[in-house]
Design a protein around this motif. Structure first.
Motif: not given
Length: 193
Positions: A32-33, A65-67, A88-89, A155-156
Motif C-alpha cells: 500500500t501507498s 517499499v510503498n509506505r 527495506q524493513e 525507512s522502517h
C-alpha cells in the motif's frame, strides 16, 4: 547530521482475523501507498521542527517499499528522493496458525518475536538483516564524517532502530524530533557538532 524518519502509518485493516487473512493483509500492508498523511501534516505544521529538515540541501534516501516512499514524497519532491533497496524493513513472514484469531498488529508482533528467537518461517535470517542495517549505518557515519553533509533516511521501524543504535555506538547523539502514530523523525549528530 543524519535524520532517520519512520514512514507514516499505512491505512490497512488491522481487524481481528485468522492466519490466512493475516497473510493476505501483510501483502496489502507491504504494497500500500495509502498512509495517514495527517501524521506528516502535523509535523509540517510545526515549522520550528520541520523547517530545518526541509530547508536543508540534504541527500534524501528512501526504502522502495510503498509506505516509506509515499512518506518521502509527501515530505520532499519525488525527483529529490533516491530509492535504496537496502533500506527495506527486516523480512517478515506469517504462518497460518490454526484456530487462532487476533488483530493484524498482534499477528505481526507474534511472528516478529518468533523471528527474533530464530524461527524464520522462510524469512531472511536475523543476523543477515542485522548486518545489512549495520552496513548502512557505517556508510551513513562515514559519509557524515567526511562530507559534513546532512542525510535523510526514510525507512522502517526495526531497521531504523538498528541503524540508530549502531550510530550511537559510534558516538552520535540521537534525539526524537517528532512522533505521531508510526511517523517518527529522529536527528543524530556527532558529539563534537
Amino acid at each position: 547530521m543524519i535524520y532517520l524518519i519512520r514512514h507514516a502509518s499505512p491505512l490497512v485493516n488491522y481487524k481481528r482475523c485468522d492466519g490466512v487473512a493475516a497473510k493476505a493483509l501483510l501483502d496489502e500492508y507491504n504494497q500500500t501507498s495509502a498512509i495517514d498523511e495527517g501524521e506528516i501534516t502535523g509535523f509540517l505544521s510545526q515549522s520550528d521542527l520541520s523547517k530545518p529538515l526541509l530547508a536543508s540541501e540534504a541527500n534524501v534516501i528512501s526504502s522502495p517499499v510503498n509506505r516509506a516512499y509515499a512518506t518521502a514524497c509527501k515530505l520532499f519532491e519525488a525527483a529529490r528522493v533516491q530509492q535504496d533497496s537496502r533500506l527495506q524493513e527486516y523480512d517478515l513472514r506469517l504462518s497460518a496458525i490454526p484456530l487462532l484469531k487476533m488483530g493484524l498488529r498482534q499477528w505481526f508482533a507474534l511472528h516478529r518475536i518468533l523471528w527474533l528467537l530464530g524461527v524464520s518461517l522462510g524469512a531472511i535470517p536475523r543476523k543477515t538483516e542485522y548486518r545489512r542495517a549495520v552496513g548502512v549505518a557505517d556508510e551513513l557515519y562515514k559519509s557524515c564524517s567526511e562530507t559534513g553533509k546532512t542525510t535523510i533516511v526514510i525507512s522502517h521501524g526495526m531497521f531504523l532502530r538498528t541503524v540508530r543504535k549502531t550510530l550511537q555506538k559510534q558516538g552520535m547523539q540521537a534525539r526524537t524530533v517528532y512522533r505521531s502514530g508510526c511517523f517518527t523523525v529522529e536527528s543524530l549528530t556527532r558529539a563534537c557538532d
